[in-house]
Each structure stands twice: as structure tokens, then as C-alpha cells.
Design a protein around this motif. Structure first.
Motif: not given
Length: 274
Positions: A233-252
Motif C-alpha cells: 500500500s502507498g500513502f503519505d510518502g510511504k510504500c509499505v509491504i507485508r509478507l507471510l510465508a510458511e517457509e523462510s526460503w521463498p520469503m527471502r
């Protein structure tokens, strides 16, 4: 008759780790460096913006450990700050470990704060406070990634105390605040979408800069790594990203792709590269 000495058993006093590392830059010039205890600051030779790699030589965090990292940027400096490896918070039977991160980003400066993952083991107790202070025209990219146990080893985290406060301030006014608390009671509730669902790894990235909202569409275009849920999402001079994963390697892998997008094609810090 032999005299007998009655001994009482007392808990051994365990050695605790203390460490503090600070680095200051004026433009591309190093103007201050301090390191003590288990905290070190490594300055690799890399093309482009200078890079500082923080390191905890104690090998991990447990009860009573104290660790702090700091940077100071002036003179239009652009700095990449990261950590040499994933930080590990181990079982803590006697109080919590504490980590303090404080970055001061002066006029015309930019900081990429890109630490590697924090791995939380069962019965860990960790409190962390991260503050990035921005001048009126300064900018930053902040990442925090957390993994619950060593997933490849089949570990499950059931008992935990984790408090993580993340703040970005501009001229003393908060522009991003994220208090995060995860404990045994929440973990005991199992897979609930309002908490983490089946996820064992999660991350937040925040780009705070003029026009950061424009990064939302390019970011969403690369949020397609298999095994990772992501939203931006983007607002007021920011872009914020959230991630969830069952394993760490795909998230990396997903984080590395996001780094490239948010940093306009620049390579990830060498310690991050696969």
C-alpha cells in the motif's frame, strides 16, 4: 569420624553478552567508528554507496544480553546498512535479551536498513527497539524479517516472548509506527488468519521518501513468489509491504526481488546475495 561440609546448590551465574557498534558518514567519507564487546561494524569495499555490515560475535541472544547498532549520516550520505547473518534469539530462562537500533539520517541523506532475518527459537525472550530519525528531505528503506524456528529442522516455536517496536520519525514527528508483540498465548491459538495463519516467516518493508507511493504498482508486479503472500500500500510518502510465508526460503527470494525493485535495480548487499 570425618567432618562433612554441607554445600548448598545455587544457580550458576551465566556470562552475558554486551555489544555496541556505531558508524558515521559525511557524504561517502567515514567520520566515526566505534565498536565494543560482541558488536562489530565491518566496512566492505563495494562499488557505489558505502556499506556497513553489523555483526554480533556472541553467536546469538539469550537472557540478559544487550546489543546496539547505530549510524549517523550527514553531508548527503547514502548508506546501505545490514547484518552479516541472521540474528538468533535462543532459549532464555532468566529475563529477556534487548536490542536497540538507532539511525540518524541527516539532510539530503538516504539509508537502506536491510538486516537479515531474526530467527526466534522456542522459549526465546527478545525485546527490540528500532528508530530511524529523518531530516525533512531525508529518506530510508527499512526491512524487518522474522522466522519462527529453523523450519528445515522441523522445529516448532510454542513458547515465546517477542516485543518489536519499529519507528520512523521525521523531524521528531512519527511517520511510521509498528508495535509488534508475539507471545505464547497467541501461538497457542494455532492457525488463525487474524494472527499468522500457517505462516512461520513474516516481513515488513517500508520505503519512506517523497513520491514513495509511486512504487506501489512496480512492487505489486513482483509480489508473485510461490509460497509467499504479499500486499503493498502507498500513502503519505510511504510504500509499505507485508509478507507471510510458511517457509523462510521463498520469503527471502521475494525480499531480494523487492529490494531490486525498491532500490531501482541496485544489487542487494553482498551478504544477502544467493
Amino acid at each position: 569420624m570425618l567432618d562433612a561440609t554441607i554445600q548448598t546448590k545455587t544457580a550458576p551465574k551465566m556470562q552475558r553478552s554486551r555489544g555496541a557498534a556505531r558508524a558515521g558518514f559525511d557524504g561517502a567519507r567515514l567520520v566515526g567508528l566505534h565498536q565494543s564487546g560482541s558488536a562489530k561494524a565491518i566496512l566492505p569495499r563495494v562499488p557505489g554507496a558505502p556499506e556497513v555490515v553489523f555483526l554480533n560475535t556472541s553467536g546469538g541472544l539469550t537472557s540478559g544480553d544487550r546489543l546496539s547498532y547505530e549510524t549517523d549520516l550527514t553531508g548527503g550520505a547514502r548508506l546501505v546498512a545490514t547484518t552479516q547473518a541472521a540474528e538468533r534469539a535462543y532459549r532464555a530462562d532468566d529475563g529477556r535479551a534487548e536490542v536497540s537500533v538507532h539511525h540518524r539520517v541527516g539532510a539530503g541523506c538516504h539509508l537502506d536498513w536491510l538486516p537479515q532475518e531474526t530467527i526466534l527459537f522456542d522459549r526465546a525472550k527478545l525485546s527490540r527497539d528500532t528508530v530511524i530519525e529523518l531530516a525533512p528531505d531525508a529518506s530510508c528503506l527499512m526491512l524487518e524479517a522474522v522466522v519462527l524456528g529453523r523450519i528445515a529442522m522441523g522445529e516448532r516455536v510454542r513458547d515465546l516472548q517477542f516485543l518489536d517496536m519499529r519507528r520512523i520519525e521525521r523531524v521528531g514527528r512519527p511517520v511510521f509506527i509498528e508495535p509488534f508483540a508475539l507471545g505464547s498465548e497467541l501461538l497457542a491459538k494455532g492457525a488463525r488468519g487474524a494472527i499468522l495463519g500457517e505462516a512461520r516467516a513474516f516481513a515488513t518493508l517500508v520505503l519512506c521518501a517523497p513520491g514513495a507511493e509511486d512504487a506501489v504498482d512496480p512492487v505489486r508486479a513482483v509480489l508473485d513468489e510461490p509460497g509467499v503472500e504479499g500486499a503493498a500500500s502507498g500513502f503519505d510518502g510511504k510504500c509499505v509491504i507485508r509478507l507471510l510465508a510458511e517457509e523462510s526460503w521463498p520469503m527471502r527470494r521475494q525480499i531480494l526481488r523487492l529490494m531490486e525493485t525498491l532500490r531501482r535495480g541496485q544489487q542487494a548487499p553482498r551478504v544477502w546475495q544467493i
